[in-house]
Design an enzyme around this catalytic site. Structure first.
Site, mmCIF file in Angstrom:
data_model
loop_
_atom_site.group_PDB
_atom_site.id
_atom_site.type_symbol
_atom_site.label_atom_id
_atom_site.label_comp_id
_atom_site.label_asym_id
_atom_site.label_seq_id
_atom_site.Cartn_x
_atom_site.Cartn_y
_atom_site.Cartn_z
ATOM 1 N N ASP A 101 1.490 -1.156 -0.273
ATOM 2 C CA ASP A 101 0.604 0.086 -0.298
ATOM 3 C C ASP A 101 1.017 1.600 -0.047
ATOM 4 O O ASP A 101 1.890 1.461 1.141
ATOM 5 C CB ASP A 101 -0.602 0.009 1.280
ATOM 6 N N ASP A 144 -14.738 -4.495 0.318
ATOM 7 C CA ASP A 144 -14.679 -4.412 2.232
ATOM 8 C C ASP A 144 -15.453 -3.533 2.486
ATOM 9 O O ASP A 144 -16.019 -3.452 2.632
ATOM 10 C CB ASP A 144 -13.885 -3.134 1.563
#
Length: 249
Positions: free
Chosen positions: A11, A133
């Site tokens: 990330d 998510d």
């Protein structure tokens, strides 16, 4: 049975490797590794895939990692699934042109289901990874937050997964937000349910993986792979050992 794949995750925020706790931008841990060097390290350890996320774009739009993606494709053998801020067909085209093997579509898939569903036929099921998510609400329903997990949505995981399953989606990455970045173990019960409910989907477990037992549990639950983030960065899990655990028996 198809191979069970490991997806080391990188990330990136403001050019740095970071991890967030439960998707909270205010709870960020920064790591000294350069994103390209870290990806190269994972490749040398035997990884074949990389999960690359542009956190700046996830929040504000405008994918910024194309130069990194191009370099990864030119200088490593990694296959890359990547996303962050995908808002349009032009964004998908740009990521594919830059070398993405799969484009990860998140919030837009929740907000504009019909539009993203049409991309499955336009680009082919092999070129997209849908990232749903999810966070469980007080009534026990799995809700789907949007905008980099900063806003709670009203749509439910079951309903949206079923809609994409019907149009031929192949790759579904599902993150239990409460587990993400927490090293508390993945939500195996959730993944077992998804794999049983939607057997045509290749489900990637994401969030909370901490050790070899978690890798084995995700495989036994029926997942097609698992995303590994903080456990690798913190040295809790050795990628080479994890790849050996995931290898076909």
């Amino acid at each position: 049975m198809s191979d069970f794949l490991l997806y080391p995750a990188i990330d990136v925020r403001e050019g740095r490797v970071v991890r967030l706790r439960q998707g909270d931008y205010a709870q960020e841990t920064r790591y000294p590794a350069d994103p390209f060097e870290l990806a190269s390290q994972y490749a040398r350890a035997g990884a074949t895939w990389l999960h690359l996320v542009d956190l700046d774009a996830a929040r504000a739009g405008g994918y910024t990692l194309a130069p990194l993606l191009r370099r990864l494709k030119a200088e490593t053998r990694l296959q890359v699934q990547t996303g962050g801020g995908v808002r349009s067909e032009e964004d998908v085209d740009a990521l594919l042109e830059a070398g993405a093997d799969r484009v990860v579509v998140g919030s837009l898939a929740v907000r504009e289901t019909g539009r993203v569903a049409s991309w499955v036929s336009r680009y082919g099921a092999a070129r997209l990874t849908l990232a749903l998510d999810t966070r469980r609400d007080a009534e026990g329903r799995w809700r789907l937050p949007v905008h980099g997990w900063t806003e709670d949505g009203s749509k439910e995981l079951d309903v949206l997964a079923a809609a994409y399953d019907e149009v031929g989606l192949r790759h579904l990455l599902c993150t239990d937000i409460s587990r993400d970045g927490m090293l508390s173990g993945p939500n195996i019960e959730l993944y077992r349910y998804l794999c049983q409910r939607f057997p045509r989907l290749a489900v990637q477990a994401s969030g909370g993986a901490r050790d070899l037992a978690d890798v084995a549990a995700a495989r036994e639950a029926g997942c097609s792979g698992i995303v590994l983030g903080k456990a690798l960065l913190d040295g809790k899990l050795d990628l080479g050992q994890a790849l050996a655990e995931a290898a076909p028996c």
